[in-house]
Design an enzyme around this catalytic site. Sequence first.
Site, short mmCIF file in Angstrom:
data_model
loop_
_atom_site.label_atom_id
_atom_site.label_comp_id
_atom_site.label_asym_id
_atom_site.label_seq_id
_atom_site.Cartn_x
_atom_site.Cartn_y
_atom_site.Cartn_z
N ALA A 236 0.93 -0.99 0.08
CA ALA A 236 0.16 -0.16 0.04
C ALA A 236 0.94 1.29 0.17
O ALA A 236 1.94 1.15 0.19
CB ALA A 236 -0.72 -0.08 1.19
N LYS A 237 0.06 2.28 -0.15
CA LYS A 237 0.80 3.75 -0.33
C LYS A 237 1.71 3.97 0.96
O LYS A 237 2.85 4.48 0.94
CB LYS A 237 -0.02 4.91 -0.43
N ARG A 238 1.28 3.38 2.20
CA ARG A 238 2.04 3.61 3.17
C ARG A 238 3.40 3.08 3.48
O ARG A 238 4.09 2.98 4.44
CB ARG A 238 1.42 3.67 4.48
N ASP A 239 3.75 1.96 2.59
CA ASP A 239 4.91 1.16 2.61
C ASP A 239 6.07 1.80 2.06
O ASP A 239 6.91 0.97 1.60
CB ASP A 239 4.47 -0.09 1.79
N GLU A 246 7.16 8.82 -6.01
CA GLU A 246 8.22 8.87 -4.79
C GLU A 246 9.56 8.28 -5.16
O GLU A 246 10.50 8.55 -4.75
CB GLU A 246 7.40 8.03 -3.90
#
Length: 300
Positions: A236-239, A246
Site C-alpha cells: 500500500a501507499k504507506r509502505d 516517490e
Amino acid sequence: MTGAGRYAPSPSGDLHVGNLRTAVVAWLLARSTGRRFLLRIEDLDRDRSSTAVAERQIADLLALGLDFDEPRWVQSERLERHAAAITALGPERTYECYCTRREVAEAVRAPHQPPGAYPGTCAELTEQQRQRRRRERPPALRVRAGGAEQTVTDLWHGPVTAVVDDFVLRRNDGTPAYNLAVVVDDAESGVDQVVRGDDLLDSSPRQAWLAGELGWPAPTYGHVPLVLNGEGRRLAKRDGAVTLAELAAHGMGADQVLTRIAISLELATEGEPVTMAELRQRWDPARLPRTPWVLTGGLR
Ligand code: GLU
C-alpha cells in the site's frame, strides 16, 4: 479482428510498483500473443475517482514503456451499455435487494458459499413486501444466478470452481456494479484475455458466468500474485517509496523501476537496463513466479 488484453486501473490513487508490475505482465502476455492492448479507466466510483489521477496513472505506464491501442475506454462514459445489459437479462433474471452491507455480512449462508456471497435474503419477497422495503431504502439490483456452478481455468492458478451467488448488478445509488461493468466493457471492447492481480481471482467465476448469460464467450484469465509488504500484507501507499513519483524523488528513474520489476519476474539481473521490447523476447508465461514479491520498506 484480433483479440485484446487490457489494463483497467481505478483512478483512486497513484499506481504503486505492485500495480505497475501487474500492468507489465498484462502487456507482456497480450503483446506476446499478438493481441491489442487496451487501457480502461474504471471510474464508476465517482467519489474516489479523479481525472488528474487517471492522467498520472497513464503517464506512469507510458514511462515504463507500455503502449496502448486506441481507443481509450472510460467506464463512466458507458453507463448506457451497462444499463442495456441489465435490460437484456430481463426482469425475471434480476431482483431488487434492500439489504445493508451489515445485513449481508450477518446473514446465515448456505453451506459451500464463499465469504461475501449473498445468501438470497431478498430473492423471494412478495410485491407487497417490496413496496414497503422500497420506502425504507433505495434498492440495489441483483442477478438471479440460481446456484449455478462455474469453472474458470486460470493460466497460473489452474481450474477455479465456485457457486455463483446472486451478486449485485446495480448499486443502490444507481451505479453499475463492478462485476457487471467489467463483463460488458471487456466483451464490447473485444477483450478476450484478462490479466490482473490475484485479489480478483474470486470474482472471475461470477464474471465468466455473467458473460455466458449475456451471450458472450468468457475471456481467458491470468491472475498475478500480488506484491506484499514486510508484514505479508498487500503493498500500500504507506509502505515507503512505492510510486514512480516517490521513487523519482529518491533518484530512482522509471528505467530502474522497470529493471526491478523485471528482476522480480526473473527476466533481468541486478542493474541490467531493459526495455519492454526486450522483456517481451524473454517472456515465458510458464515461468511467472507463483509466490508473491515481498518488498520491505518500499523499493528503496
Ligand atoms: N479496476 C480494478 C482495480 O483497479 C481492476 C478490475 C479488473 O481488472 O477487472 O483493482
